[in-house]
Design a protein around this motif. Structure first.
Motif, short mmCIF file in Angstrom:
data_model
loop_
_atom_site.label_atom_id
_atom_site.label_comp_id
_atom_site.label_asym_id
_atom_site.label_seq_id
_atom_site.Cartn_x
_atom_site.Cartn_y
_atom_site.Cartn_z
N LEU B 5 21.81 -33.30 -18.90
CA LEU B 5 21.85 -33.88 -20.24
C LEU B 5 22.45 -32.87 -21.23
O LEU B 5 23.21 -33.23 -22.12
CB LEU B 5 20.43 -34.30 -20.66
N ARG B 6 22.13 -31.59 -21.03
CA ARG B 6 22.70 -30.55 -21.91
C ARG B 6 24.21 -30.58 -21.92
O ARG B 6 24.85 -30.37 -22.93
CB ARG B 6 22.30 -29.17 -21.38
N THR B 242 24.08 -20.39 -15.84
CA THR B 242 23.05 -21.39 -16.10
C THR B 242 23.56 -22.79 -15.76
O THR B 242 22.87 -23.59 -15.13
CB THR B 242 22.64 -21.33 -17.59
N LYS B 243 24.79 -23.05 -16.17
CA LYS B 243 25.34 -24.39 -15.91
C LYS B 243 25.52 -24.63 -14.41
O LYS B 243 25.23 -25.71 -13.91
CB LYS B 243 26.68 -24.55 -16.63
N LEU B 244 25.99 -23.60 -13.73
CA LEU B 244 26.17 -23.77 -12.29
C LEU B 244 24.82 -24.04 -11.63
O LEU B 244 24.70 -24.92 -10.78
CB LEU B 244 26.82 -22.52 -11.68
N LEU B 249 24.27 -25.03 -7.99
CA LEU B 249 25.15 -24.03 -7.36
C LEU B 249 24.66 -22.63 -7.67
O LEU B 249 24.18 -22.35 -8.76
CB LEU B 249 26.58 -24.20 -7.87
N ARG B 250 24.84 -21.74 -6.71
CA ARG B 250 24.39 -20.37 -6.87
C ARG B 250 25.55 -19.52 -7.41
O ARG B 250 26.63 -19.51 -6.82
CB ARG B 250 23.94 -19.83 -5.52
N THR B 259 36.03 -21.07 -9.95
CA THR B 259 36.50 -22.19 -9.10
C THR B 259 35.40 -23.23 -8.94
O THR B 259 35.67 -24.43 -9.00
CB THR B 259 36.97 -21.70 -7.71
N ASN B 260 34.17 -22.78 -8.79
CA ASN B 260 33.06 -23.74 -8.66
C ASN B 260 32.84 -24.52 -9.95
O ASN B 260 32.58 -25.71 -9.94
CB ASN B 260 31.77 -23.01 -8.28
N TYR B 261 32.97 -23.80 -11.05
CA TYR B 261 32.78 -24.43 -12.35
C TYR B 261 33.82 -25.54 -12.57
O TYR B 261 33.50 -26.66 -13.00
CB TYR B 261 32.87 -23.38 -13.46
#
Lengths: 341, 797
Positions: B5-6, B242-244, B249-250, B259-261
């Protein structure tokens, strides 16, 4: 022979009767007085020796005595017969509270068949005719012609048992749509029941084998509204008029637009419970307007004809209707389970 | 797809309840399967500050603290944490609080001193891999006085939720934060502002560092790359970590995290190669050679096959395209320059390779859902922007873009009349245009035509015959399915009907249930072991079973060729559960292997076992079924499958046509299936229908009385009931003979060895008169004569 003699016969007979308590004795006794050679009959025969005056008096009296005796005997006979019957009733009386007995075991139509018939008959009422196809099917009919070519991401939705590269255990009854489009002239309305297969380990809510039913309509100008109207009729027939229905967007490769049909939870009535995961809704079928690619793949002109379809899991509806929490019971064939329906 | 939600709030105001949001999303085709709390299952835990600490009067190990939890009055808590200090800011579980593992905290008295709560550590709050540091087994010491009085969720910024949204396979674009937020914004009635990525100019010439060649454009239509040098490998900033974490995701390091982001945000998988490990910086996308090996990032050596696509340099493979990079070229702490790869690989090829190698990565999963080439470019641009923002390195030169895909703006012309026909409403083209605009699809109205600019990410909206349906779906969805007025199909009417065989199946099932049988459904599978348990001969047709290539297990690897194993298992199950009297039937298909599609045969199976059941109780039901169906001319001939008991099995024929068999189950087979005294029958269902009387015709009832007679005859032991009946029925008489019925068989005293006595009853009558004694005697004599003549039968005196 005098009138007094008659009275004596009567008195004697009445006395004898008093001690008779059995129908057979009564039957034996009767002729001794009133039979051909009975006392009274013989007495009457004596009448011819009397004077005409005496004969008149005697005759009248004799008749009275005969009537009286016959009446007494008849009453006695009735009383004895009654007593005998009562005795028999008493002797043969049963304990009505003891359990009933059935000579043959209780048979039952499987609950799934019962639900299948209910759904099918609801559709027959809407002008559908039954149609069937094979359980082991061409991959082409099961997927490719249904707009699910090899490599289509939605193929993963249906984990398939393969027999060969081109033959599968059908994952839905939808290949029958292909078969009917290839062989029948539109317009038509079909209800297609059948066994389908998915690679699913058996658990309380999954079965590798289950029963699906499909409604398939090909006609001109069929719309989402028609589909919605048809399904409301259908839902009300199968689940009752007080059930609410919700149609919401979804996706199937063979329909566009596609929809999912939810009904208000049959357990909690829509308030939210464990069965509906608190949402108040239960998903019961998928449906949609047939994708024009499917019609084209089956040689039907999508510019001329339109079609819609809906598919429902019979096992699932059975579980819902009867509150069966474990789908495994439906294939276990336990008599204690089956007898409940 | 997980949408915190954030994250959504970064794009639009969220001003409705979560329930309302769920409702709106599901009505747009996005079911929110779960609303996950950021800090779940923890309640009534507040942040407090220890104001004073005193020794417990009755204990050396306990301390009594006064704690300010922002409610004016301090509360008293007894603890054994000797390391606690006055002024410490700590989480406090109050009366009734729930902690990790379902632990519930209650007010208590410890050695005579009341305690109104408990200080919590990370493990009690289920804070694990999180930015808050501190020993796991100690009370968590916080450092922000503004937290006092807040719930622990508020204090740690973990008071929001994450939506787990089900994305249908057609909407691969919504497997990204941007894509799902676009839909969510529309659901909230808000305008989604498409993010603008700042293009980062690089210094120098990219060609000096790297090159890209695609040798198989069919499997890789686009490959976009960019070189970053002067890489500083370090942890990514807290906000990114924090978002990951919020999507599961770690965090690893800045480059990998970027890349993950981008994978989460744009839904496009990327890869970063250590440029130093790519020989001459030359990326070549090609199919694998025969037996080419690559060790992937997970340290496993993989043997490839020529249909697999590899990312290589001139000397070696450096990655398994779209699935996993090579160990030889991965990012390490010593990486100085990277090549960011953002490519479009074809889903089917990735799926096959992934399956074949048994290697499923986040990247592979995303490619399997389908990606598109424009997004590949955007993802790279976004990654480079993030590199710049994070100061992770220096961007070199321009974008290297090798593209074989058509990336021009797609325009489709939609017939709005047809759209209305599909939906069943009368919506104006202008209204449709407005609806599409809510999800940022631009269009113009030209009379009845809507000219739609299809956004690059909406690959599900086709050009061609499907386009009207595609737009109809969007319009209906955005208009709201709930607004469609139900209508029953108009036009011509149809008379629905049950096909006759369906009706017959209903009737047969009802009849059998009436005869006390339960309907059963068994699985269509059987085990190869069943073939042996049934003692099937090597050449038995029942061994020609269809084999499933990917069965659930060996014991379910064949399609059944007989209903018998299922029936016997059903009997065994019921015996185990103490059902004493069992009658079951099943109507189901069996299959035999054949070229093309297998042969499918519908069978009726019957299985009787228990109290009073025998060969004849089963036969009686079958005969009753025949009579019900109007099947005449049926025969039971001794014989049948090997799994039936010799002497107690019969093959069933109707007018010479084999339709099935019945009998007692062979004792050896019964032993295998753990049953005893079972009787089964299997009859070809369609043959029942074939021999069923098409129409039942009324025969007038006899006008003259019939006479019933009995005869007892002595015959050879081998004589069959049918032999006698056949002779009696076929004997030429001056009257009609009916109902020849065997009612007694006797062997023993008075009957010669090798012979038996059979007693039959039969009725005689004439249609035109009442039979007299002479005629009856004459008929009986003729019958006896025929029996003697053809069967050597003697009247039993």
């Amino acid at each position: 022979m005098t009138v007094q003699d008659l009275d004596k016969i009567k008195q004697n007979a009445l006395k004898a009767l008093e001690s008779i308590n059995d129908l057979d004795d009564l039957n034996t006794f009767y002729p001794t007085v009133l039979g051909r050679n009975g006392e009274l009959t013989l007495a009457l025969r004596e009448m011819k020796n009397l004077s005409p005056e005496e004969r008149a008096v005697f005759g009248q009296h004799a008749n009275t005595v005969k009537k009286e005796l016959e009446e007494v005997i008849e009453n006695k006979r009735k009383a004895l017969a009654d007593a005998k019957m009562r005795e028999m009733f008493e002797k043969e009386a049963v304990d009505v509270t003891a359990p009933g007995k059935v000579c043959i075991p209780r048979g039952r139509i499987h609950p799934m068949t019962q639900v299948y018939r209910e759904i099918r008959d609801a559709m027959i009422g809407l002008g559908f005719t039954t149609y069937e196809g094979p359980e082991i099917e061409y991959e082409d009919y099961c997927f490719t012609k249904l707009n699910l070519p090899k490599g289509h991401p939605a193929r993963d939705m249906q984990d398939t048992f393969y027999i060969s590269d081109s033959v599968v255990l059908r994952t839905h009854t939808t290949p029958c749509e292909v078969r009917s489009l290839l062989s029948k002239k539109p317009p038509f309305r079909l209800v297609i029941p059948g066994r389908v297969f998915r690679v699913d380990e058996v658990d309380a809510s999954h079965s590798p084998v289950f029963m699906q039913m499909e409604g398939f309509v090909v006609d001109k100008n069929l719309s989402l509204r028609d589909l919605k109207g048809t399904l409301i009729e259908f839902v009300h027939t199968v689940f009752g008029n007080d059930v609410n229905m919700r149609m919401r967007p979804s996706y199937f490769p063979f329909t566009e637009p596609s929809a999912e049909i939810d009904i208000s939870c049959t357990i909690c009535g829509g308030k939210g419970c464990r069965v509906c995961k608190g949402t108040g809704w239960i998903e019961i079928l998928g449906c949609g307007i047939i994708n024009p690619h499917v019609l084209e793949n089956c040689g039907v002109d999508p510019n001329e004809w339109s079609a819609f379809a809906f598919g429902i899991g019979v096992d699932r509806v059975t579980s819902l209707k009867f509150g069966i929490s474990d789908i495994r019971l439906e294939y276990e064939n336990d008599a204690r389970f089956l007898r409940q329906f | 797809m997980k949408l915190p939600l954030r994250w959504l709030k970064e794009y639009v105001d969220f001003d409705i309840s979560i329930d309302e949001f769920k409702e709106r999303m599901i009505m747009r085709g996005f079911e929110i399967a779960e609303v996950i709390e950021e800090m779940p299952n923890i309640s009534n835990v507040y942040v407090g500050q220890v104001k004073s600490i005193a020794k417990h009067e009755n204990s050396d190990k306990l301390f009594v603290c006064a704690v300010d939890i922002g409610r004016g009055e301090n509360i008293q808590i007894v603890t054994n944490a000797s390391y606690l200090f006055e002024g410490a800011i700590v989480p406090v579980a109050l009366d009734g609080a729930t902690l990790a593992g379902g632990l519930v905290i209650k007010n208590t008295v410890l050695r005579g001193v009341e305690s109104y709560g408990m200080f919590c550590g990370k493990s009690e709050l289920n804070i694990k891999d999180h930015e808050i540091t501190g020993a796991d087994d100690r009370i968590l010491i916080l450092n922000d006085a503004s937290m006092i009085g807040k719930t622990i969720q508020e204090a740690l910024g973990l008071d929001s939720v994450i939506f787990d949204i089900e994305i249908t396979p057609n909407r691969q674009d919504c497997q990204s934060i941007i894509g799902i937020c676009r839909e969510a914004a529309a659901a909230l009635g808000k305008k989604f502002k498409e993010p603008v990525i700042k293009h980062i100019e690089g210094s120098g010439n990219a060609a000096d560092y790297a090159s890209v060649t695609i040798l198989n454009p069919t499997l890789c239509p686009r490959y976009v790359a960019r070189v970053i040098k002067d890489i500083k490998i370090e942890p990514s900033p807290l906000w990114m970590q924090t978002k990951l974490r919020s999507v599961g995701l770690r965090p690893i390091n800045n480059i990998v995290d970027i890349t993950n982001y981008v994978l989460i945000e744009y839904g496009h998988p990327m890869h970063a190669f250590d440029l130093a490990c790519v020989d001459s910086g030359a990326i070549i996308v090609r199919n694998a050679y025969e037996n080419e090996k690559i060790t992937t990032l997970d340290g496993v050596e993989r043997e490839t096959t020529p249909e697999m696509l590899l990312i290589t340099d001139p000397k070696k493979p450096v990655g398994l395209a779209g699935i996993m990079g090579g160990e030889n070229s991965g990012i390490t702490e010593n990486t100085k320059a990277v090549l960011f790869e953002s490519a479009a690989f074809i889903a089917d090829n990735i799926r096959r390779t992934s399956r074949k190698l048994g290697l499923v990565s986040d990247s592979a999963q995303r490619f399997m859902r389908g990606v598109e080439p424009v997004n590949a470019y955007l993802a790279l641009e976004r990654a480079v922007e993030l590199v710049h923002e994070l100061g992770a390195g220096t961007v070199v030169g321009e974008v290297i873009d090798v593209n074989y895909a058509d990336i021009s703006q797609r325009v489709i012309e939609v017939d709005t009349k047809r759209v209305n026909r599909i939906i069943g409403e009368e919506l104006s083209p202008e209204y449709m245009k407005a609806l599409l605009e809510t999800i940022n699809i631009e269009s113009t109205v030209k009379g009845d035509t809507l000219v739609v600019n299809v956004p690059h990410y909406r690959v599900d909206i086709e050009s061609g015959i499907e386009s009207d349906h595609d737009i109809a779906e969007e319009v209906a969805r955005l208009h709201g399915y709930e607004k469609l007025t139900p209508r029953l199909m108009s036009g011509r009417t149809f008379s629905g009907k049950l096909e006759p065989h369906v009706q017959a199946e209903d009737n047969i099932k009802n009849l059998l249930a009436g005869f006390g049988a339960y309907e059963m459904y068994n699985y269509s599978f059987m085990s190869p072991a069943d073939l042996e348990k049934l003692m099937l001969p090597k050449d038995s047709r029942k061994r020609q079973a269809v084999r499933i290539l990917n069965p659930l297990g060996e014991d379910q690897s064949l399609m059944r060729t007989t209903l018998t194993p299922g029936m016997l298992n059903t009997l065994a199950h019921n015996i185990r559960h103490k059902t004493k009297h069992n009658r079951f039937f099943e109507v189901g298909n069996i299959h035999f292997d054949k070229e093309d599609l297998p042969e499918e045969v519908k069978m009726l199976g019957l299985a009787f076992m228990g109290d009073g059941e025998n060969f004849f109780t089963l036969k009686g039901v079958i005969e009753a079924l025949f009579e019900f169906l109007g099947i005449t001319g049926y025969r039971f001939k001794a014989g049948g499958s090997d799994y039936l008991c010799p002497g107690k099995k019969a093959e069933i024929f109707v007018n010479g046509d084999y339709i099935g068999e019945m009998g007692a189950v062979h004792p050896l087979v019964e032993k295998e299936y753990e049953i005893s005294s079972a009787y089964i029958a299997e009859i070809e269902f369609n043959k029942l229908l074939k021999h069923k009387a098409a129409v039942k015709k009324y025969k007038s009832l006899p006008k003259f009385p019939s006479v019933e007679r009995d005869i007892a005859i002595i015959v050879d032991d081998s004589a069959k009931c049918d032999d006698v009946c056949d002779i009696m029925y076929s004997t030429e008489l001056d009257c009609v003979i009916e109902n020849v019925t065997l009612f007694d068989v006797y062997k023993g005293a008075g009957i010669p060895e090798g012979k038996k006595s059979m007693a039959f009853s039969y009725t005689l009558r004439r249609d035109d008169k009442t039979l007299n004694d002479k005629e009856i005697t004459e008929a009986t004599n003729k019958l006896l004569m025929a029996l003697e003549c053809k069967l050597g039968a003697k009247l039993r005196q």
